[in-house]
Design a protein around this motif. Structure first.
Motif, PDB file in Angstrom:
ATOM      1  N   THR A  89      -9.005 -10.120  -6.736  1.00  0.00           N
ATOM      2  CA  THR A  89      -9.043  -9.580  -5.325  1.00  0.00           C
ATOM      3  C   THR A  89     -10.770  -9.245  -4.989  1.00  0.00           C
ATOM      4  O   THR A  89     -11.147  -8.624  -5.911  1.00  0.00           O
ATOM      5  N   PRO A  90     -10.963  -9.737  -3.915  1.00  0.00           N
ATOM      6  CA  PRO A  90     -12.577  -9.462  -3.582  1.00  0.00           C
ATOM      7  C   PRO A  90     -12.626  -8.047  -3.340  1.00  0.00           C
ATOM      8  O   PRO A  90     -11.773  -7.097  -3.168  1.00  0.00           O
ATOM      9  N   ILE A  91     -13.916  -7.641  -3.880  1.00  0.00           N
ATOM     10  CA  ILE A  91     -14.153  -6.001  -4.164  1.00  0.00           C
ATOM     11  C   ILE A  91     -14.035  -5.198  -2.868  1.00  0.00           C
ATOM     12  O   ILE A  91     -13.457  -4.330  -2.655  1.00  0.00           O
ATOM     13  N   ARG A  92     -14.280  -6.011  -1.557  1.00  0.00           N
ATOM     14  CA  ARG A  92     -14.343  -5.157  -0.295  1.00  0.00           C
ATOM     15  C   ARG A  92     -13.004  -4.833   0.039  1.00  0.00           C
ATOM     16  O   ARG A  92     -12.535  -3.510   0.297  1.00  0.00           O
ATOM     17  N   ILE A  93     -11.872  -5.484  -0.579  1.00  0.00           N
ATOM     18  CA  ILE A  93     -10.246  -5.385  -0.245  1.00  0.00           C
ATOM     19  C   ILE A  93     -10.056  -4.301  -1.091  1.00  0.00           C
ATOM     20  O   ILE A  93      -9.097  -3.430  -0.712  1.00  0.00           O
ATOM     21  N   LEU A  94     -10.389  -4.354  -2.385  1.00  0.00           N
ATOM     22  CA  LEU A  94     -10.118  -3.169  -3.281  1.00  0.00           C
ATOM     23  C   LEU A  94     -10.533  -1.954  -2.911  1.00  0.00           C
ATOM     24  O   LEU A  94      -9.926  -0.924  -3.092  1.00  0.00           O
ATOM     25  N   LEU A  95     -11.791  -1.879  -2.371  1.00  0.00           N
ATOM     26  CA  LEU A  95     -12.396  -0.596  -2.081  1.00  0.00           C
ATOM     27  C   LEU A  95     -11.374  -0.142  -1.048  1.00  0.00           C
ATOM     28  O   LEU A  95     -11.079   1.041  -0.950  1.00  0.00           O
ATOM     29  N   ASP A  96     -10.884  -0.929  -0.112  1.00  0.00           N
ATOM     30  CA  ASP A  96      -9.992  -0.557   1.077  1.00  0.00           C
ATOM     31  C   ASP A  96      -8.707   0.163   0.654  1.00  0.00           C
ATOM     32  O   ASP A  96      -8.188   1.066   0.985  1.00  0.00           O
ATOM     33  N   VAL A  97      -8.223  -0.519  -0.355  1.00  0.00           N
ATOM     34  CA  VAL A  97      -7.056  -0.312  -1.208  1.00  0.00           C
ATOM     35  C   VAL A  97      -7.303   1.270  -1.747  1.00  0.00           C
ATOM     36  O   VAL A  97      -6.241   1.929  -1.465  1.00  0.00           O
ATOM     37  N   LEU A  98      -8.141   1.309  -2.674  1.00  0.00           N
ATOM     38  CA  LEU A  98      -8.700   2.533  -3.140  1.00  0.00           C
ATOM     39  C   LEU A  98      -8.839   3.832  -2.291  1.00  0.00           C
ATOM     40  O   LEU A  98      -8.266   4.783  -2.395  1.00  0.00           O
ATOM     41  N   ILE A  99      -9.548   3.362  -1.098  1.00  0.00           N
ATOM     42  CA  ILE A  99      -9.644   4.295  -0.053  1.00  0.00           C
ATOM     43  C   ILE A  99      -8.265   4.781   0.492  1.00  0.00           C
ATOM     44  O   ILE A  99      -7.979   6.044   0.672  1.00  0.00           O
ATOM     45  N   SER A 100      -7.437   3.811   0.823  1.00  0.00           N
ATOM     46  CA  SER A 100      -6.103   4.317   1.242  1.00  0.00           C
ATOM     47  C   SER A 100      -5.346   5.115   0.253  1.00  0.00           C
ATOM     48  O   SER A 100      -4.359   5.810   0.679  1.00  0.00           O
ATOM     49  N   ALA A 101      -5.678   4.893  -1.094  1.00  0.00           N
ATOM     50  CA  ALA A 101      -5.040   5.648  -1.945  1.00  0.00           C
ATOM     51  C   ALA A 101      -5.559   6.979  -1.965  1.00  0.00           C
ATOM     52  O   ALA A 101      -5.157   7.916  -3.084  1.00  0.00           O
TER      53      ALA A 101
END
Length: 112
Positions: A89-101
């Motif tokens: 998964t692209p880093i920017r997508i993972l960042l969004d997922v982590l932020i949503s968590a």
């Protein structure tokens, strides 16, 4: 509250660890696990905020079902099926997922 992130493999762990800007425990299940193995892994952390971030595939879905049954308080976060794996998964997508968590992230991390 202290957080624990559950991923499937070491490649997932090495992918997300540099993105996180707070003390978080990252646990690897190393693939599909039994109910007893899952309990052994997560029981020491049951009073913490358990975050599930696994691959969008059959083994990831099986793991989610097991977690939902054994640890219903765990929070589940998903990557888009098109990426299949957390590690891909692209880093920017993972960042969004982590932020949503509600995980604090390193804003300076870029695609490497």
């Amino acid at each position: 509250m202290e957080k624990v992130i559950v991923v499937e493999g070491r490649s997932d762990k090495t992918r997300i660890a540099p993105l996180i800007a707070e003390p978080v425990t990252i646990l690897c299940t190393n693939g599909t696990v039994s109910a007893s193995r899952l309990e052994e892994l997560l029981l020491p952390y049951e009073d913490l905020d358990i975050i599930i971030l696994v691959d969008a595939d059959k083994s990831g879905e099986q793991l989610r079902k097991l977690v939902k049954r054994e640890f219903p308080e765990a929070r589940h976060f998903y990557i888009n099926r098109s990426y299949k794996e957390v590690a891909a998964t692209p880093i920017r997508i993972l960042l969004d997922v982590l932020i949503s968590a509600n995980v604090q992230v390193n804003k300076l991390v870029t695609e490497g």
